[in-house]
Design a protein around this motif. Structure first.
Motif, PDB file in Angstrom:
ATOM      1  N   ILE A   1       1.717  -1.452  13.509  1.00  0.00           N
ATOM      2  CA  ILE A   1       0.634  -1.546  14.454  1.00  0.00           C
ATOM      3  C   ILE A   1       0.978  -2.425  15.860  1.00  0.00           C
ATOM      4  CG2 ILE A   1      -1.821  -2.482  14.628  1.00  0.00           C
ATOM      5  CD1 ILE A   1      -1.989  -1.908  11.747  1.00  0.00           C
TER       6      ILE A   1
ATOM      7  N   PHE B   1      -8.891  -2.429  -1.935  1.00  0.00           N
ATOM      8  CA  PHE B   1      -7.333  -2.280  -2.279  1.00  0.00           C
ATOM      9  C   PHE B   1      -7.120  -2.165  -3.687  1.00  0.00           C
ATOM     10  CE2 PHE B   1      -5.261  -4.124   1.689  1.00  0.00           C
ATOM     11  CZ  PHE B   1      -6.597  -4.480   2.520  1.00  0.00           C
ATOM     12  N   PRO B   2      -5.962  -1.149  -3.727  1.00  0.00           N
ATOM     13  CA  PRO B   2      -5.489  -0.935  -5.272  1.00  0.00           C
ATOM     14  C   PRO B   2      -4.811  -2.024  -5.908  1.00  0.00           C
ATOM     15  CG  PRO B   2      -4.028  -0.156  -3.527  1.00  0.00           C
ATOM     16  CD  PRO B   2      -4.940  -0.448  -2.814  1.00  0.00           C
TER      17      PRO B   2
ATOM     18  N   ILE C   1       4.471  -4.486   2.121  1.00  0.00           N
ATOM     19  CA  ILE C   1       3.672  -3.641   2.942  1.00  0.00           C
ATOM     20  C   ILE C   1       2.889  -4.239   3.957  1.00  0.00           C
ATOM     21  CG2 ILE C   1       1.709  -1.947   2.249  1.00  0.00           C
ATOM     22  CD1 ILE C   1       2.952  -1.563  -0.464  1.00  0.00           C
TER      23      ILE C   1
ATOM     24  N   VAL D   1       3.198  -2.824   7.795  1.00  0.00           N
ATOM     25  CA  VAL D   1       1.921  -2.141   8.319  1.00  0.00           C
ATOM     26  C   VAL D   1       1.654  -3.150   9.764  1.00  0.00           C
ATOM     27  CG1 VAL D   1      -0.780  -1.715   8.199  1.00  0.00           C
ATOM     28  CG2 VAL D   1       0.923  -1.015   6.296  1.00  0.00           C
TER      29      VAL D   1
ATOM     30  N   ALA E   1      -5.170   1.048   3.020  1.00  0.00           N
ATOM     31  CA  ALA E   1      -6.174  -0.166   3.169  1.00  0.00           C
ATOM     32  C   ALA E   1      -5.960  -1.111   3.937  1.00  0.00           C
ATOM     33  CB  ALA E   1      -6.470  -0.459   1.557  1.00  0.00           C
ATOM     34  N   THR E   2      -4.575  -1.479   4.077  1.00  0.00           N
ATOM     35  CA  THR E   2      -4.051  -2.506   5.073  1.00  0.00           C
ATOM     36  C   THR E   2      -4.408  -1.995   6.463  1.00  0.00           C
ATOM     37  OG1 THR E   2      -2.425  -3.108   3.334  1.00  0.00           O
ATOM     38  CG2 THR E   2      -2.207  -3.898   5.746  1.00  0.00           C
ATOM     39  N   TRP E   3      -3.846  -0.579   6.551  1.00  0.00           N
ATOM     40  CA  TRP E   3      -3.999  -0.282   7.968  1.00  0.00           C
ATOM     41  C   TRP E   3      -5.556  -0.215   8.500  1.00  0.00           C
ATOM     42  CZ3 TRP E   3      -6.232   3.533  10.942  1.00  0.00           C
ATOM     43  CH2 TRP E   3      -5.708   4.048  12.129  1.00  0.00           C
ATOM     44  N   ILE E   4      -6.373   0.436   7.556  1.00  0.00           N
ATOM     45  CA  ILE E   4      -7.820   0.242   7.790  1.00  0.00           C
ATOM     46  C   ILE E   4      -8.328  -1.001   8.038  1.00  0.00           C
ATOM     47  CG2 ILE E   4     -10.073   0.873   6.709  1.00  0.00           C
ATOM     48  CD1 ILE E   4      -8.566   3.384   5.564  1.00  0.00           C
ATOM     49  N   SER E   5      -7.849  -2.144   7.381  1.00  0.00           N
ATOM     50  CA  SER E   5      -8.445  -3.239   7.465  1.00  0.00           C
ATOM     51  C   SER E   5      -8.057  -3.876   8.920  1.00  0.00           C
ATOM     52  CB  SER E   5      -7.815  -4.269   6.412  1.00  0.00           C
ATOM     53  OG  SER E   5      -8.193  -4.160   5.134  1.00  0.00           O
TER      54      SER E   5
ATOM     55  N   ARG F   1     -18.616  -1.142   5.969  1.00  0.00           N
ATOM     56  CA  ARG F   1     -18.159  -0.854   4.554  1.00  0.00           C
ATOM     57  C   ARG F   1     -16.979  -1.625   4.145  1.00  0.00           C
ATOM     58  NH1 ARG F   1     -14.447  -0.264   7.068  1.00  0.00           N
ATOM     59  NH2 ARG F   1     -13.163   1.241   7.543  1.00  0.00           N
TER      60      ARG F   1
ATOM     61  N   VAL G   1     -13.545  -2.491   2.674  1.00  0.00           N
ATOM     62  CA  VAL G   1     -12.160  -1.726   2.572  1.00  0.00           C
ATOM     63  C   VAL G   1     -11.508  -2.459   1.133  1.00  0.00           C
ATOM     64  CG1 VAL G   1      -9.816  -1.236   3.072  1.00  0.00           C
ATOM     65  CG2 VAL G   1     -11.704  -1.607   4.881  1.00  0.00           C
TER      66      VAL G   1
ATOM     67  N   HIS H   1     -10.887   5.737   1.289  1.00  0.00           N
ATOM     68  CA  HIS H   1     -10.482   4.336   1.590  1.00  0.00           C
ATOM     69  C   HIS H   1     -11.494   3.993   2.985  1.00  0.00           C
ATOM     70  CE1 HIS H   1      -7.614   2.350  -0.691  1.00  0.00           C
ATOM     71  NE2 HIS H   1      -6.640   3.192  -0.701  1.00  0.00           N
ATOM     72  N   ASP H   2     -11.472   4.789   3.906  1.00  0.00           N
ATOM     73  CA  ASP H   2     -12.402   4.795   5.336  1.00  0.00           C
ATOM     74  C   ASP H   2     -13.727   4.633   4.939  1.00  0.00           C
ATOM     75  OD1 ASP H   2     -11.736   3.605   7.577  1.00  0.00           O
ATOM     76  OD2 ASP H   2     -11.686   5.692   8.769  1.00  0.00           O
TER      77      ASP H   2
ATOM     78  N   SER I   1      -1.460   3.864  -1.065  1.00  0.00           N
ATOM     79  CA  SER I   1      -2.870   3.550  -1.039  1.00  0.00           C
ATOM     80  C   SER I   1      -3.031   2.250  -0.389  1.00  0.00           C
ATOM     81  CB  SER I   1      -3.335   3.786  -2.385  1.00  0.00           C
ATOM     82  OG  SER I   1      -4.813   3.003  -2.561  1.00  0.00           O
ATOM     83  N   PHE I   2      -2.086   1.147  -0.883  1.00  0.00           N
ATOM     84  CA  PHE I   2      -2.274  -0.272  -0.397  1.00  0.00           C
ATOM     85  C   PHE I   2      -2.183  -0.182   1.105  1.00  0.00           C
ATOM     86  CE2 PHE I   2      -1.215  -4.596   0.390  1.00  0.00           C
ATOM     87  CZ  PHE I   2      -2.196  -5.287  -0.675  1.00  0.00           C
ATOM     88  N   ALA I   3      -0.986   0.602   1.644  1.00  0.00           N
ATOM     89  CA  ALA I   3      -0.627   0.570   3.220  1.00  0.00           C
ATOM     90  C   ALA I   3      -2.066   1.079   3.720  1.00  0.00           C
ATOM     91  CB  ALA I   3       0.554   1.671   3.243  1.00  0.00           C
TER      92      ALA I   3
END
Lengths: 210, 114
Positions: free
Chosen positions: B103, B83-84, B95, B99, A202-206, B79, B81, A34-35, A198-200
């Motif tokens: 944070i 998502f699935p 979710i 998240v 991607a959200t954390w990375i965003s 890059r 990001v 993801h990153d 996986s969605f979590a």
């Protein structure tokens, strides 16, 4: 001309053990994919009713240009006394798809992992010539391997891609946040629901841009 | 100003030969017996289109790139990001909220500790 699946060039099929001892490495692969800007896919995705596991895996393989195969589990299973053949089988399916598939599938690229780099020569020597790396069961090493392998597919003049050590630092931060996240979402940390996890990620990375 | 679209011309192996393909519509432009012939044909197209030539190896990896784009220093972007696809929109919202909450809580702990 065959139709190319949406995001074929961005999908990464992960073929690895799904046991407790491998969870920390699996999570590290999902995070690093993801990153770097790709989308991880694997057999744990929600299945369609009536679809066999093998058909599901074949569908995913056909939709992914990239694949990561970890052959770490070659030892005999402690309970059954038998080896596990799922990972080598799925590697074979992926190589077959590249060889006999549609035009876009001939561009498929695979990364093969094991605990030690050259151990495969003792049990599956026919795969020599592929990209094979040993991660020594270390998350940091694994993340660096995946990063360096996938980043070759991005144009460094156009895209900012974090380095392997940077991704590892970010993964460590995510790991600190993961228990609270599991609490909030009622997830069992040892059996994370793949698509939601996986969605979590991607959200954390965003929410934590590089 | 509208973003300029760069045309990518790929040289890729196919069966025992090599093909030239356009990336945007995956169109097969020409087939060749040798990589050099395919590369020459692709270079001509990339130069005319002021695009980018992408040459692959037999194993599918990219071996080299040549740009004929007139912008020598295009801006770098982070890059994307990806998502699935989740079957439930409710899951997505739940979710995202969880998240963000985690944070915010960790940022609160950091600022309180400082």
């Amino acid at each position: 001309m065959s139709k190319v699946p949406v995001d074929f060039n961005k999908n990464v099929f992960i073929n690895c053990p799904f046991d407790d001892l491998y969870t920390h490495l699996f999570n590290a692969i999902v995070f690093s994919v993801h990153d770097i800007g790709f989308r991880p896919r694997c057999a744990l995705e929600a299945s369609n009713a009536g679809q066999s596991r093998l058909n599901k895996i074949l569908d995913i393989i056909s939709e992914c240009k990239y694949s990561i195969h970890d052959l770490s589990r070659t030892e005999l299973d402690a309970k059954s006394g038998l080896p596990r053949f799922n990972m080598p089988l799925e590697l074979g399916l992926d190589l077959g798809c590249k060889r006999f598939g549609k035009l876009h599938q001939t561009e498929k690229v695979s990364l093969i992992l094991d605990v030690e780099r050259f151990r495969y020569q003792k049990f599956i020597s026919d795969i020599s010539g592929q990209d094979i790396y040993g991660h020594n069961n270390k998350e940091k090493k694994l993340i660096n391997i995946v990063r360096d392998w996938l980043s070759l597919e991005l144009d460094p003049r156009l895209t900012i891609v974090p380095g392997g050590n940077k991704i590892f630092q970010r993964y460590q931060k995510f790991q600190i946040a993961l228990p609270a996240l599991c609490d909030n979402l009622n997830w069992n940390p040892k059996e994370l629901p793949f698509a939601d996890f996986s969605f979590a990620v991607a959200t954390w990375i965003s929410e934590n841009p590089i | 100003m509208p973003k300029k679209v760069i045309k990518h011309i790929h040289v890729i192996p196919q069966n025992d030969g090599w093909v030239v393909k356009r990336e945007d519509d995956n169109r097969l432009i020409s087939s060749h017996e040798t990589k050099q012939e395919a590369e020459n044909a692709a270079r001509k197209i990339a130069r005319t289109a002021k695009g980018e030539l992408v040459i692959h190896n037999r194993d599918g990896r990219i071996s080299s790139r040549d740009s004929y784009n007139t912008d020598p220093l295009p801006p770098k972007v982070p890059r994307e990001v990806l998502f699935p696809v989740l079957t439930s929109k409710m899951n997505e919202q739940t979710i995202r909220k969880a998240v963000k909450k985690v944070i915010q809580e960790s940022q609160g702990e950091t600022s309180n500790g400082a």
